[in-house]
Design a protein around this motif. Structure first.
Motif, PDB file in Angstrom:
ATOM      1  N   ASP A 175      11.282 -17.989  21.265  1.00 15.61           N
ATOM      2  CA  ASP A 175      11.664 -19.214  20.487  1.00 15.61           C
ATOM      3  C   ASP A 175      12.973 -17.853  19.302  1.00 15.61           C
ATOM      4  O   ASP A 175      12.963 -18.552  18.039  1.00 15.61           O
ATOM      5  CB  ASP A 175      10.921 -20.007  19.323  1.00 15.61           C
ATOM      6  N   ARG A 176      12.983 -17.551  19.594  1.00 19.97           N
ATOM      7  CA  ARG A 176      14.398 -16.547  19.245  1.00 19.97           C
ATOM      8  C   ARG A 176      13.960 -15.806  18.196  1.00 19.97           C
ATOM      9  O   ARG A 176      14.718 -14.537  17.539  1.00 19.97           O
ATOM     10  CB  ARG A 176      15.558 -16.983  17.867  1.00 19.97           C
ATOM     11  N   ARG A 177      12.383 -15.472  18.314  1.00 14.45           N
ATOM     12  CA  ARG A 177      12.023 -14.260  17.841  1.00 14.45           C
ATOM     13  C   ARG A 177      10.898 -12.738  18.383  1.00 14.45           C
ATOM     14  O   ARG A 177      10.428 -13.245  19.788  1.00 14.45           O
ATOM     15  CB  ARG A 177      10.260 -14.448  17.252  1.00 14.45           C
ATOM     16  N   THR A 178      11.347 -11.542  18.585  1.00 14.10           N
ATOM     17  CA  THR A 178      10.482 -10.926  19.274  1.00 14.10           C
ATOM     18  C   THR A 178       8.822 -11.182  19.207  1.00 14.10           C
ATOM     19  O   THR A 178       8.412 -11.067  18.097  1.00 14.10           O
ATOM     20  CB  THR A 178      11.367  -9.451  18.744  1.00 14.10           C
ATOM     21  N   LEU A 179       8.356 -10.597  19.916  1.00 14.50           N
ATOM     22  CA  LEU A 179       6.846 -10.791  20.077  1.00 14.50           C
ATOM     23  C   LEU A 179       6.418  -9.018  19.540  1.00 14.50           C
ATOM     24  O   LEU A 179       6.544  -8.206  19.539  1.00 14.50           O
ATOM     25  CB  LEU A 179       6.355 -10.762  21.399  1.00 14.50           C
ATOM     26  N   PRO A 180       5.233  -9.758  18.143  1.00  9.53           N
ATOM     27  CA  PRO A 180       4.152  -8.478  17.911  1.00  9.53           C
ATOM     28  C   PRO A 180       4.018  -7.805  19.262  1.00  9.53           C
ATOM     29  O   PRO A 180       3.357  -7.724  20.079  1.00  9.53           O
ATOM     30  CB  PRO A 180       4.108  -9.497  16.918  1.00  9.53           C
ATOM     31  N   GLY A 181       3.999  -6.492  18.245  1.00  6.26           N
ATOM     32  CA  GLY A 181       3.083  -5.161  19.274  1.00  6.26           C
ATOM     33  C   GLY A 181       3.939  -4.777  20.493  1.00  6.26           C
ATOM     34  O   GLY A 181       3.564  -3.929  20.913  1.00  6.26           O
ATOM     35  N   LEU A 182       5.758  -4.838  20.822  1.00  7.18           N
ATOM     36  CA  LEU A 182       5.931  -3.988  21.870  1.00  7.18           C
ATOM     37  C   LEU A 182       6.674  -2.835  21.014  1.00  7.18           C
ATOM     38  O   LEU A 182       6.217  -2.657  19.583  1.00  7.18           O
ATOM     39  CB  LEU A 182       7.881  -5.326  21.288  1.00  7.18           C
ATOM     40  N   ASP A 183       6.234  -1.973  22.204  1.00  6.05           N
ATOM     41  CA  ASP A 183       6.364  -0.583  22.194  1.00  6.05           C
ATOM     42  C   ASP A 183       7.945  -0.368  21.818  1.00  6.05           C
ATOM     43  O   ASP A 183       8.955  -0.281  22.497  1.00  6.05           O
ATOM     44  CB  ASP A 183       6.190   0.355  23.233  1.00  6.05           C
ATOM     45  N   ALA A 184       7.679   0.469  20.800  1.00  8.77           N
ATOM     46  CA  ALA A 184       9.317   0.942  20.344  1.00  8.77           C
ATOM     47  C   ALA A 184       9.413   2.243  20.157  1.00  8.77           C
ATOM     48  O   ALA A 184       9.894   3.336  18.889  1.00  8.77           O
ATOM     49  CB  ALA A 184       8.520   0.791  18.540  1.00  8.77           C
ATOM     50  N   VAL A 185       8.507   3.241  20.831  1.00  8.86           N
ATOM     51  CA  VAL A 185       8.947   4.825  21.263  1.00  8.86           C
ATOM     52  C   VAL A 185       9.279   5.185  22.601  1.00  8.86           C
ATOM     53  O   VAL A 185      10.241   5.805  22.342  1.00  8.86           O
ATOM     54  CB  VAL A 185       7.478   5.072  21.380  1.00  8.86           C
ATOM     55  N   THR A 186       8.900   4.775  24.080  1.00  8.08           N
ATOM     56  CA  THR A 186       9.379   5.199  24.658  1.00  8.08           C
ATOM     57  C   THR A 186      10.759   3.951  25.472  1.00  8.08           C
ATOM     58  O   THR A 186      10.446   2.204  25.673  1.00  8.08           O
ATOM     59  CB  THR A 186       7.918   5.040  25.590  1.00  8.08           C
ATOM     60  N   ALA A 187      11.410   5.053  25.197  1.00 12.89           N
ATOM     61  CA  ALA A 187      12.699   4.194  26.220  1.00 12.89           C
ATOM     62  C   ALA A 187      13.566   4.499  27.344  1.00 12.89           C
ATOM     63  O   ALA A 187      12.908   6.424  27.811  1.00 12.89           O
ATOM     64  CB  ALA A 187      14.283   4.889  25.302  1.00 12.89           C
ATOM     65  N   GLU A 188      13.207   3.648  28.130  1.00  9.72           N
ATOM     66  CA  GLU A 188      13.672   4.234  29.703  1.00  9.72           C
ATOM     67  C   GLU A 188      14.532   3.160  29.650  1.00  9.72           C
ATOM     68  O   GLU A 188      15.193   2.497  29.588  1.00  9.72           O
ATOM     69  CB  GLU A 188      12.247   3.803  30.588  1.00  9.72           C
ATOM     70  N   PRO A 189      15.187   3.346  31.272  1.00 12.69           N
ATOM     71  CA  PRO A 189      16.127   2.602  31.827  1.00 12.69           C
ATOM     72  C   PRO A 189      15.394   0.969  32.110  1.00 12.69           C
ATOM     73  O   PRO A 189      14.225   0.890  31.565  1.00 12.69           O
ATOM     74  CB  PRO A 189      16.138   3.039  33.270  1.00 12.69           C
ATOM     75  N   ARG A 190      15.943   0.226  31.402  1.00 16.88           N
ATOM     76  CA  ARG A 190      15.571  -1.592  31.245  1.00 16.88           C
ATOM     77  C   ARG A 190      15.898  -2.568  32.682  1.00 16.88           C
ATOM     78  O   ARG A 190      17.343  -2.549  32.577  1.00 16.88           O
ATOM     79  CB  ARG A 190      15.057  -1.533  29.824  1.00 16.88           C
ATOM     80  N   THR A 191      14.855  -3.075  32.162  1.00 17.19           N
ATOM     81  CA  THR A 191      15.815  -4.458  33.881  1.00 17.19           C
ATOM     82  C   THR A 191      14.888  -5.965  32.620  1.00 17.19           C
ATOM     83  O   THR A 191      14.234  -5.878  32.155  1.00 17.19           O
ATOM     84  CB  THR A 191      15.068  -4.097  34.794  1.00 17.19           C
ATOM     85  N   ALA A 192      16.073  -7.199  32.177  1.00 15.17           N
ATOM     86  CA  ALA A 192      15.966  -7.664  31.811  1.00 15.17           C
ATOM     87  C   ALA A 192      16.627  -8.837  31.673  1.00 15.17           C
ATOM     88  O   ALA A 192      17.517  -8.723  32.126  1.00 15.17           O
ATOM     89  CB  ALA A 192      15.534  -7.061  30.227  1.00 15.17           C
ATOM     90  N   VAL A 193      15.865 -10.232  31.349  1.00 11.11           N
ATOM     91  CA  VAL A 193      16.481 -11.802  31.650  1.00 11.11           C
ATOM     92  C   VAL A 193      16.353 -12.266  30.635  1.00 11.11           C
ATOM     93  O   VAL A 193      15.205 -12.623  29.510  1.00 11.11           O
ATOM     94  CB  VAL A 193      15.905 -12.182  32.894  1.00 11.11           C
ATOM     95  N   GLY A 194      17.831 -12.627  29.796  1.00 10.06           N
ATOM     96  CA  GLY A 194      17.336 -13.294  28.973  1.00 10.06           C
ATOM     97  C   GLY A 194      17.946 -15.274  29.481  1.00 10.06           C
ATOM     98  O   GLY A 194      18.860 -15.699  30.091  1.00 10.06           O
ATOM     99  N   ILE A 195      17.309 -15.988  28.674  1.00 18.13           N
ATOM    100  CA  ILE A 195      18.032 -17.672  29.036  1.00 18.13           C
ATOM    101  C   ILE A 195      17.878 -18.102  27.365  1.00 18.13           C
ATOM    102  O   ILE A 195      17.519 -17.914  25.748  1.00 18.13           O
ATOM    103  CB  ILE A 195      16.098 -18.680  28.912  1.00 18.13           C
ATOM    104  N   ALA A 196      19.553 -19.270  27.534  1.00 16.87           N
ATOM    105  CA  ALA A 196      20.060 -19.779  26.470  1.00 16.87           C
ATOM    106  C   ALA A 196      20.397 -20.668  26.959  1.00 16.87           C
ATOM    107  O   ALA A 196      20.296 -21.170  27.827  1.00 16.87           O
ATOM    108  CB  ALA A 196      21.584 -18.257  25.757  1.00 16.87           C
TER     109      ALA A 196
END
Length: 412
Positions: free
Chosen positions: A300-321
């Motif tokens: 619902d356009r809100r970031t979920l709580p508790g997501l890791d904010a330290v470890t930066a890695e190559p990421r794969t993601a999918v967004g729905i609009a």
């Protein structure tokens, strides 16, 4: 898709990838270049500056409203098999593709038990249940974000719209005397005390891994209380006290039990008539045409709580609009380039800045692979920087298709 240009322009001005402070986002010289991969499918790459270093982002946008544009499961041909993303994309005629779910990549804790290569989450292929999710403690990929489940998936429904949901297995084995619950389907780890089914789509890999570990500890020893039943055309063919391997012929099912499940299966002797059934029950109202395991970072356009904010890695993601009518497929560089990758918190903010209502992440690190087909040559090329310059073989992914009619016949 002019909307993509607008969204990225806004992104470069407003995206905050640094928790607690505005990011200085700077575009690379090619940030305004949009490549039309096929009708309804576009690609672009751009760079941003973050507090922990530069980040290179590769973005595919698929307009599912366009006739002929659709998404499907990238699939090597068996659950317990793997292949490079570009190879699977070419085999399936996809114009673009990306890697998918986390998977059973290694078995260091269980000497002598081979890794299966099977994905952790549930998946749907061509509208049919392909596999169910392993217990949460058995999945690969680290701890789940708060509120997420090992049964979470992303996919596209039979209505052509993308969505997230949960897929829970319901199954049974029924004889004249009893009905036994089935709690596993083509998965590398069964719940404790459970019975699982393996179909011809599992492949030829050993089923020994399915009775190792516990619901909360992937590294726990393999159980010794095991029983396996082979059922062909509704009748028990033979039984075994050890998990088998090798191809399962069409029309044949293998029921494997551990602990209490093993004890229950011992009542099924050769010749016993058995009726079997299973389905993946969805929390979505519309059935999935395809789905694969994925974990939410945006709702619902809100970031979920508790997501890791330290470890930066190559990421794969999918967004729905746009109510499931647009897919934003993202891969980031890292490790083998000057880019640093993203944290999960940054990934969620990136998807939100791209206009997504929902967003998920799948396997990253060395698995992150985004490939597109060159419209001129027909060759499939990997667009992101790979770990050690090599594509990792993966068990599934998302394939994007763009089909249009030519002179009354199908073509791409």
């Amino acid at each position: 898709m002019n909307r993509v240009r607008v969204v990225v322009a806004v992104l470069l001005l407003t995206l905050s990838l640094c928790a607690g402070r505005p990011a200085q986002a700077t575009a690379s010289p090619d940030a305004s270049v949009v490549e039309r991969i096929a009708p309804g499918v576009e690609y672009r790459a751009f760079s941003l500056a973050t507090a922990h270093g530069p980040i290179r982002i590769h973005l595919l946008t698929a307009d599912l409203r366009r006739p002929g544009v659709r998404a499907g499961l990238l699939y090597p041909g068996a659950v317990a098999d793997r292949a490079p993303v570009s190879v699977m994309a070419e085999r399936q005629g996809a114009v673009a593709a990306i890697n998918g779910d986390f998977f059973n990549i290694t078995e260091d804790q269980h000497p002598g038990v081979p890794a299966t290569g099977a994905a952790s989450g549930a998946s749907v292929l061509d509208g049919r249940a392909l596999k169910a999710a392993v217990p949460e403690g058995q999945r690969f990929g680290g701890a789940l974000p708060a509120g997420d489940s090992a049964e979470d998936v992303l996919g596209v429904g039979t209505d052509g719209r993308a969505r997230t949901a949960r897929l829970t297995l319901h199954g049974h084995l029924r004889t004249a005397r009893t009905t036994l619950p089935v709690r596993g389907l083509n998965q590398y780890a069964l719940p404790e005390g459970a019975i699982g089914l393996f179909t011809s789509q599992w492949g030829s890999a050993s089923r020994a891994r399915a009775v190792c570990g516990t619901d909360h500890n992937r590294a726990a020893p393999c159980t010794r209380e095991v029983f396996e039943v082979t059922i062909r055309h509704g009748r028990v063919l033979h039984t075994s006290t050890t998990p088998g391997s090798g191809p399962i012929p069409p029309g044949t099912l293998v029921a494997l039990g551990r602990e209490g499940g093993a004890r229950a299966l011992r009542a099924l002797t050769p010749g016993t008539t058995v009726e079997t059934g299973y389905r993946l029950a969805s929390t979505a109202r519309v059935p999935f045409a395809f789905a694969l395991g994925a974990y939410r970072v945006l709702k619902d356009r809100r970031t979920l709580p508790g997501l890791d904010a330290v470890t930066a890695e190559p990421r794969t993601a999918v967004g729905i609009a746009d109510r499931g009518q647009l897919l934003r497929v993202v891969a980031t560089d890292g490790r083998e380039s000057t880019a640093t990758g993203l944290t999960l918190a940054e990934l969620a903010r990136l998807l939100r800045s791209l206009g997504c209502d929902e967003g998920v992440y799948v396997d990253g690190g060395a698995s992150t692979t985004l490939a597109t087909r060159d419209p001129a040559t027909g060759r499939t090329t990997v667009r992101n920087t790979l770990d050690h310059g090599q594509q990792r073989r993966v068990p599934n992914g998302i394939a994007l298709y763009s089909l249009r009619k030519r002179n009354g016949s199908g073509g791409s």
